[in-house]
Design a protein around this motif. Structure first.
Motif, PDB file in Angstrom:
ATOM      1  N   VAL A   4     -32.935 116.895  70.986  1.00 44.98           N
ATOM      2  CA  VAL A   4     -33.420 117.173  69.632  1.00 44.98           C
ATOM      3  C   VAL A   4     -34.021 115.924  68.998  1.00 44.98           C
ATOM      4  CG1 VAL A   4     -32.750 117.857  67.289  1.00 44.98           C
ATOM      5  CG2 VAL A   4     -31.790 119.054  69.272  1.00 44.98           C
ATOM      6  N   ILE A   5     -33.296 114.806  69.068  1.00 49.38           N
ATOM      7  CA  ILE A   5     -33.748 113.584  68.385  1.00 49.38           C
ATOM      8  C   ILE A   5     -34.818 112.812  69.170  1.00 49.38           C
ATOM      9  CG2 ILE A   5     -31.596 113.319  67.118  1.00 49.38           C
ATOM     10  CD1 ILE A   5     -30.703 111.242  69.109  1.00 49.38           C
ATOM     11  N   THR A   6     -35.191 113.335  70.345  1.00 54.07           N
ATOM     12  CA  THR A   6     -36.302 112.738  71.087  1.00 54.07           C
ATOM     13  C   THR A   6     -37.436 113.745  71.283  1.00 54.07           C
ATOM     14  OG1 THR A   6     -35.325 113.319  73.237  1.00 54.07           O
ATOM     15  CG2 THR A   6     -34.810 111.136  72.335  1.00 54.07           C
ATOM     16  N   SER A   7     -37.357 114.859  70.573  1.00 56.75           N
ATOM     17  CA  SER A   7     -38.408 115.870  70.680  1.00 56.75           C
ATOM     18  C   SER A   7     -39.670 115.364  70.002  1.00 56.75           C
ATOM     19  CB  SER A   7     -37.953 117.177  70.020  1.00 56.75           C
ATOM     20  OG  SER A   7     -37.774 116.992  68.626  1.00 56.75           O
ATOM     21  N   PRO A   8     -40.840 115.844  70.412  1.00 56.97           N
ATOM     22  CA  PRO A   8     -42.112 115.405  69.811  1.00 56.97           C
ATOM     23  C   PRO A   8     -42.148 115.586  68.300  1.00 56.97           C
ATOM     24  CG  PRO A   8     -42.527 116.603  71.833  1.00 56.97           C
ATOM     25  CD  PRO A   8     -41.064 116.747  71.559  1.00 56.97           C
ATOM     26  N   LEU A   9     -41.659 116.731  67.818  1.00 55.57           N
ATOM     27  CA  LEU A   9     -41.684 116.997  66.379  1.00 55.57           C
ATOM     28  C   LEU A   9     -40.789 116.039  65.618  1.00 55.57           C
ATOM     29  CD1 LEU A   9     -43.083 118.982  64.484  1.00 55.57           C
ATOM     30  CD2 LEU A   9     -41.033 120.425  64.583  1.00 55.57           C
ATOM     31  N   PHE A  10     -39.606 115.729  66.173  1.00 56.91           N
ATOM     32  CA  PHE A  10     -38.677 114.810  65.519  1.00 56.91           C
ATOM     33  C   PHE A  10     -39.283 113.407  65.457  1.00 56.91           C
ATOM     34  CE2 PHE A  10     -34.994 112.120  64.982  1.00 56.91           C
ATOM     35  CZ  PHE A  10     -34.204 112.849  64.096  1.00 56.91           C
ATOM     36  N   TYR A  11     -39.843 112.947  66.579  1.00 55.51           N
ATOM     37  CA  TYR A  11     -40.503 111.637  66.608  1.00 55.51           C
ATOM     38  C   TYR A  11     -41.613 111.564  65.560  1.00 55.51           C
ATOM     39  CZ  TYR A  11     -38.488 109.232  70.682  1.00 55.51           C
ATOM     40  OH  TYR A  11     -37.666 108.549  71.535  1.00 55.51           O
ATOM     41  N   PHE A  12     -42.373 112.631  65.474  1.00 56.06           N
ATOM     42  CA  PHE A  12     -43.503 112.673  64.542  1.00 56.06           C
ATOM     43  C   PHE A  12     -43.038 112.516  63.096  1.00 56.06           C
ATOM     44  CE2 PHE A  12     -46.371 115.122  61.773  1.00 56.06           C
ATOM     45  CZ  PHE A  12     -47.584 114.491  62.030  1.00 56.06           C
ATOM     46  N   PHE A  13     -42.055 113.330  62.698  1.00 55.71           N
ATOM     47  CA  PHE A  13     -41.601 113.300  61.303  1.00 55.71           C
ATOM     48  C   PHE A  13     -40.786 112.053  60.980  1.00 55.71           C
ATOM     49  CE2 PHE A  13     -42.539 117.904  61.439  1.00 55.71           C
ATOM     50  CZ  PHE A  13     -43.331 117.970  60.290  1.00 55.71           C
ATOM     51  N   VAL A  14     -40.065 111.513  61.950  1.00 57.24           N
ATOM     52  CA  VAL A  14     -39.345 110.258  61.722  1.00 57.24           C
ATOM     53  C   VAL A  14     -40.336 109.134  61.444  1.00 57.24           C
ATOM     54  CG1 VAL A  14     -38.050 108.438  62.895  1.00 57.24           C
ATOM     55  CG2 VAL A  14     -37.216 110.777  62.953  1.00 57.24           C
ATOM     56  N   THR A  15     -41.402 109.079  62.224  1.00 52.29           N
ATOM     57  CA  THR A  15     -42.423 108.047  62.037  1.00 52.29           C
ATOM     58  C   THR A  15     -43.058 108.145  60.653  1.00 52.29           C
ATOM     59  OG1 THR A  15     -42.927 108.074  64.409  1.00 52.29           O
ATOM     60  CG2 THR A  15     -44.567 107.078  62.950  1.00 52.29           C
ATOM     61  N   ILE A  16     -43.445 109.354  60.271  1.00 53.68           N
ATOM     62  CA  ILE A  16     -44.054 109.554  58.951  1.00 53.68           C
ATOM     63  C   ILE A  16     -43.055 109.238  57.838  1.00 53.68           C
ATOM     64  CG2 ILE A  16     -44.965 111.295  57.365  1.00 53.68           C
ATOM     65  CD1 ILE A  16     -46.301 112.639  59.679  1.00 53.68           C
ATOM     66  N   GLY A  17     -41.810 109.693  58.024  1.00 56.49           N
ATOM     67  CA  GLY A  17     -40.789 109.473  57.009  1.00 56.49           C
ATOM     68  C   GLY A  17     -40.517 108.004  56.744  1.00 56.49           C
ATOM     69  N   VAL A  18     -40.377 107.216  57.810  1.00 57.70           N
ATOM     70  CA  VAL A  18     -40.135 105.778  57.662  1.00 57.70           C
ATOM     71  C   VAL A  18     -41.334 105.102  56.992  1.00 57.70           C
ATOM     72  CG1 VAL A  18     -39.765 103.605  58.907  1.00 57.70           C
ATOM     73  CG2 VAL A  18     -38.559 105.673  59.614  1.00 57.70           C
ATOM     74  N   TYR A  19     -42.524 105.504  57.408  1.00 61.33           N
ATOM     75  CA  TYR A  19     -43.744 104.901  56.826  1.00 61.33           C
ATOM     76  C   TYR A  19     -43.801 105.143  55.317  1.00 61.33           C
ATOM     77  CZ  TYR A  19     -48.592 103.648  56.001  1.00 61.33           C
ATOM     78  OH  TYR A  19     -49.725 103.054  55.509  1.00 61.33           O
ATOM     79  N   PHE A  20     -43.602 106.389  54.893  1.00 63.28           N
ATOM     80  CA  PHE A  20     -43.705 106.703  53.468  1.00 63.28           C
ATOM     81  C   PHE A  20     -42.558 106.100  52.666  1.00 63.28           C
ATOM     82  CE2 PHE A  20     -46.715 109.990  54.815  1.00 63.28           C
ATOM     83  CZ  PHE A  20     -47.708 109.801  53.857  1.00 63.28           C
ATOM     84  N   LEU A  21     -41.399 105.937  53.291  1.00 63.64           N
ATOM     85  CA  LEU A  21     -40.281 105.286  52.612  1.00 63.64           C
ATOM     86  C   LEU A  21     -40.648 103.854  52.240  1.00 63.64           C
ATOM     87  CD1 LEU A  21     -37.344 104.939  51.693  1.00 63.64           C
ATOM     88  CD2 LEU A  21     -36.744 104.404  54.063  1.00 63.64           C
ATOM     89  N   PHE A  22     -41.181 103.104  53.207  1.00 61.00           N
ATOM     90  CA  PHE A  22     -41.528 101.706  52.930  1.00 61.00           C
ATOM     91  C   PHE A  22     -42.809 101.584  52.105  1.00 61.00           C
ATOM     92  CE2 PHE A  22     -38.431 100.973  56.279  1.00 61.00           C
ATOM     93  CZ  PHE A  22     -37.762  99.864  55.771  1.00 61.00           C
ATOM     94  N   ALA A  23     -43.673 102.585  52.193  1.00 59.02           N
ATOM     95  CA  ALA A  23     -44.850 102.592  51.321  1.00 59.02           C
ATOM     96  C   ALA A  23     -44.401 102.730  49.868  1.00 59.02           C
ATOM     97  CB  ALA A  23     -45.787 103.737  51.697  1.00 59.02           C
ATOM     98  N   PHE A  24     -43.394 103.561  49.637  1.00 56.74           N
ATOM     99  CA  PHE A  24     -42.823 103.723  48.295  1.00 56.74           C
ATOM    100  C   PHE A  24     -42.180 102.418  47.818  1.00 56.74           C
ATOM    101  CE2 PHE A  24     -38.832 104.457  45.959  1.00 56.74           C
ATOM    102  CZ  PHE A  24     -39.346 104.963  44.765  1.00 56.74           C
ATOM    103  N   LEU A  25     -41.407 101.782  48.707  1.00 57.50           N
ATOM    104  CA  LEU A  25     -40.755 100.522  48.345  1.00 57.50           C
ATOM    105  C   LEU A  25     -41.776  99.428  48.052  1.00 57.50           C
ATOM    106  CD1 LEU A  25     -37.838 100.484  50.957  1.00 57.50           C
ATOM    107  CD2 LEU A  25     -37.670 100.954  48.507  1.00 57.50           C
TER     108      LEU A  25
END
Length: 245
Positions: A4-25
């Motif tokens: 589950v945590i290495t699935s393509p969809l999970f990788y995709f959303f984790v990458t976007i999520g981390v990016y937007f988190l630090f963009a906000f910071l």
């Protein structure tokens, strides 16, 4: 669970999520320390290492390479989008064409000096450190924004070292955005044109966002500087590529 945590969809959303988190910071605290591109890279590297350790019980180059390939296939859309992003850089150039007309000479001089210094320093330190020629060439576009830098590395025939190119581009941008304001204060020159050209030439997109903190004009000039630096770097890369035959 690992699947589950290495699935393509999970990788995709984790990458976007981390990016937007630090963009906000970064927007909230207005500091290059929280650069989203840098911290996304750091997070993904750490995440892949943890996944390999948890799944295989050990970390070795072969296992890491396999997981990296799986991750790259999951986020391949980002590479596909780089082409239109590169073309879209023409928009700020057109929007700030009046800035280009008013400051064409300083922009040309700063572009030539900036690109010459960037590539020249790479060649110099490459020789001092005894780096392979392909590695040195992969570092050539360190002074331009990521979208252009990746295309330049391919043009130079060192696309296999794109990861190195992107890493150096990010580090260059962050260091420039952090040290640039300090140098501007040191030399006591906060003219909008000077600030924009300095930050745009030295630290591309990251520096440009910092330039807008000074004034809209400084940000506009930095935006133009990104395009002019990228344009000249592409020309230099094309000449080098033709000379290599």
């Amino acid at each position: 669970m690992i699947n589950v945590i290495t699935s393509p969809l999970f990788y995709f959303f984790v990458t976007i999520g981390v990016y937007f988190l630090f963009a906000f910071l970064q927007r909230k605290f207005k500091t290059a320390i929280f650069n989203p591109l840098l911290w996304t890279i750091v997070f993904v590297i750490g995440y892949i290492l943890l996944i390999v350790l948890a799944d295989k019980g050990e970390i070795n180059p072969t296992l890491i390479e396999e997981e990296v390939e799986r991750y790259q296939k999951s986020v391949n859309i980002f590479d596909i989008l780089l082409a239109p992003v590169t073309v879209a850089l023409a928009l700020p150039l057109y929007a700030n064409r009046h800035v280009l007309k008013e400051n064409w000479l300083p922009i040309i001089v700063a572009t030539v000096v900036g690109v010459g210094t960037s590539i020249g320093s790479v060649i110099l330190f490459g020789k001092i450190l005894g780096l392979e020629n392909d590695i040195v060439m992969a570092l050539y576009p360190r002074g331009v924004t990521t979208a252009i830098a990746k295309e330049v590395s391919v043009l130079l025939g060192v696309g296999q070292y794109t990861a190195i190119t992107v890493t150096v581009v990010v580090i260059t941008g962050i260091v420039g955005a952090l040290l640039g304001p300090l140098l501007i204060k040191l030399f006591r020159d906060e003219d909008d044109a000077v600030v924009g050209l300095a930050l745009g030439s030295a630290s591309h997109a990251i520096g440009t966002s910092r330039a807008f903190d000074y004034s809209p004009k400084a940000g506009a000039i930095a935006s133009v500087s990104i395009i002019s630096n990228g344009f000249l770097t592409v020309i230099v890369a094309l000449i080098i590529s033709l000379c290599r035959g």
